[in-house]
Design a protein around this motif. Structure first.
Motif, PDB file in Angstrom:
ATOM      1  N   VAL A 143       0.669  -1.391   0.131  1.00 40.75           N
ATOM      2  CA  VAL A 143       0.117   0.180  -0.353  1.00 40.75           C
ATOM      3  C   VAL A 143       1.148   1.476  -0.116  1.00 40.75           C
ATOM      4  N   ASP A 144       0.784   1.990  -1.358  1.00 40.21           N
ATOM      5  CA  ASP A 144       1.671   2.876  -1.253  1.00 40.21           C
ATOM      6  C   ASP A 144       2.933   2.384  -0.934  1.00 40.21           C
ATOM      7  N   GLY A 145       3.333   1.881  -1.894  1.00 45.29           N
ATOM      8  CA  GLY A 145       4.983   1.354  -2.047  1.00 45.29           C
ATOM      9  C   GLY A 145       5.496   0.269  -0.052  1.00 45.29           C
ATOM     10  N   GLN A 146       4.509   0.586   0.380  1.00 42.63           N
ATOM     11  CA  GLN A 146       4.797   0.023   2.014  1.00 42.63           C
ATOM     12  C   GLN A 146       4.720  -1.582   1.391  1.00 42.63           C
ATOM     13  N   PRO A 147       5.915  -2.476   2.117  1.00 40.02           N
ATOM     14  CA  PRO A 147       4.871  -3.745   2.498  1.00 40.02           C
ATOM     15  C   PRO A 147       3.410  -4.517   3.023  1.00 40.02           C
ATOM     16  N   LEU A 148       2.516  -4.983   2.764  1.00 40.72           N
ATOM     17  CA  LEU A 148       2.057  -5.414   3.792  1.00 40.72           C
ATOM     18  C   LEU A 148       1.915  -7.089   4.262  1.00 40.72           C
ATOM     19  N   GLU A 149       1.998  -6.937   5.366  1.00 41.73           N
ATOM     20  CA  GLU A 149       1.842  -8.583   5.919  1.00 41.73           C
ATOM     21  C   GLU A 149       0.744  -8.951   5.787  1.00 41.73           C
ATOM     22  N   LEU A 150       0.687  -9.742   5.070  1.00 43.51           N
ATOM     23  CA  LEU A 150      -0.538 -10.773   4.841  1.00 43.51           C
ATOM     24  C   LEU A 150      -0.485 -12.121   4.946  1.00 43.51           C
ATOM     25  N   THR A 151      -1.324 -12.525   5.271  1.00 41.02           N
ATOM     26  CA  THR A 151      -0.852 -14.416   5.372  1.00 41.02           C
ATOM     27  C   THR A 151      -1.380 -15.100   4.395  1.00 41.02           C
ATOM     28  N   SER A 152      -1.210 -16.330   3.871  1.00 36.84           N
ATOM     29  CA  SER A 152      -1.711 -16.245   2.426  1.00 36.84           C
ATOM     30  C   SER A 152      -3.015 -16.533   2.118  1.00 36.84           C
ATOM     31  N   HIS A 153      -4.066 -16.896   3.276  1.00 36.51           N
ATOM     32  CA  HIS A 153      -5.296 -16.798   2.904  1.00 36.51           C
ATOM     33  C   HIS A 153      -6.098 -15.296   2.094  1.00 36.51           C
ATOM     34  N   GLU A 154      -5.409 -14.165   3.027  1.00 36.42           N
ATOM     35  CA  GLU A 154      -5.630 -13.086   3.584  1.00 36.42           C
ATOM     36  C   GLU A 154      -5.035 -12.356   1.615  1.00 36.42           C
ATOM     37  N   PHE A 155      -3.573 -12.483   0.604  1.00 40.38           N
ATOM     38  CA  PHE A 155      -3.068 -12.252   0.005  1.00 40.38           C
ATOM     39  C   PHE A 155      -4.117 -12.953  -1.472  1.00 40.38           C
ATOM     40  N   LYS A 156      -4.392 -14.181  -0.475  1.00 38.45           N
ATOM     41  CA  LYS A 156      -5.253 -14.634  -1.523  1.00 38.45           C
ATOM     42  C   LYS A 156      -6.557 -14.158  -2.137  1.00 38.45           C
ATOM     43  N   LEU A 157      -7.347 -14.020  -1.403  1.00 35.78           N
ATOM     44  CA  LEU A 157      -9.025 -12.426  -1.297  1.00 35.78           C
ATOM     45  C   LEU A 157      -8.372 -11.639  -1.390  1.00 35.78           C
ATOM     46  N   LEU A 158      -7.507 -10.304  -1.291  1.00 33.49           N
ATOM     47  CA  LEU A 158      -7.222  -9.371  -2.069  1.00 33.49           C
ATOM     48  C   LEU A 158      -6.812 -10.033  -3.876  1.00 33.49           C
ATOM     49  N   SER A 159      -6.444 -11.329  -3.838  1.00 30.85           N
ATOM     50  CA  SER A 159      -5.898 -11.414  -5.093  1.00 30.85           C
ATOM     51  C   SER A 159      -6.812 -11.567  -5.913  1.00 30.85           C
ATOM     52  N   LEU A 160      -8.099 -12.334  -5.416  1.00 34.23           N
ATOM     53  CA  LEU A 160      -9.256 -12.206  -6.137  1.00 34.23           C
ATOM     54  C   LEU A 160     -10.307 -10.753  -5.825  1.00 34.23           C
ATOM     55  N   LEU A 161     -10.258 -10.138  -5.700  1.00 30.42           N
ATOM     56  CA  LEU A 161     -10.762  -8.956  -5.348  1.00 30.42           C
ATOM     57  C   LEU A 161     -10.079  -8.101  -6.908  1.00 30.42           C
ATOM     58  N   MET A 162      -8.605  -8.194  -6.152  1.00 32.16           N
ATOM     59  CA  MET A 162      -7.926  -7.242  -7.354  1.00 32.16           C
ATOM     60  C   MET A 162      -8.327  -7.472  -8.987  1.00 32.16           C
ATOM     61  N   GLN A 163      -8.423  -8.207  -8.873  1.00 33.00           N
ATOM     62  CA  GLN A 163      -8.604  -9.184 -10.702  1.00 33.00           C
ATOM     63  C   GLN A 163      -9.704  -8.377 -11.049  1.00 33.00           C
ATOM     64  N   ARG A 164     -10.914  -8.348 -10.225  1.00 32.38           N
ATOM     65  CA  ARG A 164     -11.763  -8.200 -11.017  1.00 32.38           C
ATOM     66  C   ARG A 164     -12.445  -6.676  -9.645  1.00 32.38           C
ATOM     67  N   LYS A 165     -11.662  -6.105  -9.755  1.00 32.62           N
ATOM     68  CA  LYS A 165     -11.853  -4.577  -9.171  1.00 32.62           C
ATOM     69  C   LYS A 165     -12.651  -4.394  -9.669  1.00 32.62           C
ATOM     70  N   GLY A 166     -13.250  -3.210  -8.851  1.00 25.32           N
ATOM     71  CA  GLY A 166     -15.449  -3.277  -9.304  1.00 25.32           C
ATOM     72  C   GLY A 166     -16.565  -3.655  -9.045  1.00 25.32           C
ATOM     73  N   GLU A 167     -15.617  -4.814 -10.085  1.00 25.00           N
ATOM     74  CA  GLU A 167     -17.103  -5.550  -9.732  1.00 25.00           C
ATOM     75  C   GLU A 167     -17.471  -6.550  -8.474  1.00 25.00           C
ATOM     76  N   VAL A 168     -18.529  -6.880  -8.239  1.00 23.57           N
ATOM     77  CA  VAL A 168     -19.178  -7.160  -6.696  1.00 23.57           C
ATOM     78  C   VAL A 168     -18.852  -9.052  -6.861  1.00 23.57           C
ATOM     79  N   LEU A 169     -18.000  -9.235  -5.667  1.00 21.75           N
ATOM     80  CA  LEU A 169     -17.836 -10.752  -5.292  1.00 21.75           C
ATOM     81  C   LEU A 169     -19.091 -11.682  -4.376  1.00 21.75           C
ATOM     82  N   SER A 170     -19.475 -12.749  -4.873  1.00 21.26           N
ATOM     83  CA  SER A 170     -20.612 -13.322  -3.932  1.00 21.26           C
ATOM     84  C   SER A 170     -18.989 -13.994  -2.448  1.00 21.26           C
TER      85      SER A 170
END
Ligand code: CA
Length: 224
Positions: A143-170
């Motif tokens: 975030v703003d170039g600063q590393p985020l400490e994420l667990t693998s689940h959190e990273f996956k979840l963020l990837s899913l949301l980023m991949q389809r940003k702006g879309e509603v995911l159930s």
């Protein structure tokens, strides 16, 4: 570079590990599809050599699950000789190249070099949404170039949301991608992960759309 080798046949697996290590890479090896999927999902690799005929979970399914979860590392599949349908299925599932067995180790190493070169060259493994960026090949988020400490689940979840940003995911969609083979998956646990992720992201990044799911937005554009 960090390479994952997936091959159930012990002699060939050892040959691959030895040759790729000798070529100057760090190698992890998996002997079945479940282990392979886990490693490729939880850890970051610069490339994967993936046999398709694997016990427990076949190579095509492993690859499909990685791609569905936003894992974009280059994958070279090993197919049975003459099995053209395997090549087609493999490329459809998201493989970057294939090699039919039996092969010469020199050819495998050359193709691996080409894959790594291509990956390095186009290097658009960065996804952005406002101040948030993730590098899918390195499995790192900032975030703003600063590393985020994420667990693998959190990273996956963020990837899913980023991949389809702006879309509603159930929640169902998210839980299916987070726990691909958990029959007892519970979409309520997604709420817990979303809550944790929210605390680590700029305020307002994840919107709740009542009754529908979640949406990642550029935090600067919203009043929430
Ligand atoms: Ca095999």
């Amino acid at each position: 570079m960090r390479i994952l080798v997936v091959e159930d046949e012990p002699a060939l697996r050892h040959q691959l590990v030895r040759a790729i290590t000798a070529a100057g890479h760090t190698v992890e090896a998996a002997a079945d599809g479940i282990e392979a999927h886990y490693l490729g999902d939880a850890e970051s690799f610069d490339a994967v050599v993936l046999d398709l005929g694997l016990p427990q979970l076949d190579g095509i399914s492993v690859l499909q699950r990685w791609r569905a979860a936003g894992r974009g590392m280059p994958v070279l599949i090993l197919t049975a000789r003459g099995a053209w349908h395997e090549k087609v299925a493999g490329m459809d599932a998201g493989a970057d190249d294939y090699l039919a067995k039996p092969f010469h180790m020199e050819e495998l190493l050359a193709r691996l070099r080409a894959l790594l070169r291509r990956a390095g060259a186009h290097g658009d493994a960065q996804w952005r949404c406002g101040a948030i960026a993730i590098d899918t090949r390195q499995a790192r988020a900032t975030v703003d170039g600063q590393p985020l400490e994420l667990t693998s689940h959190e990273f996956k979840l963020l990837s899913l949301l980023m991949q389809r940003k702006g879309e509603v995911l159930s929640r169902t969609h998210l839980s299916e991608h987070l726990y691909p083979y958990d029959a007892d998956r519970d979409s309520n646990t997604i709420e817990v992960f979303i809550a944790r992720l929210r605390k680590k992201l700029p305020a307002g990044s994840i919107e709740t759309v009542r009754g529908l799911g979640y949406r990642l937005v550029d935090g600067d554009d919203t009043a929430t």
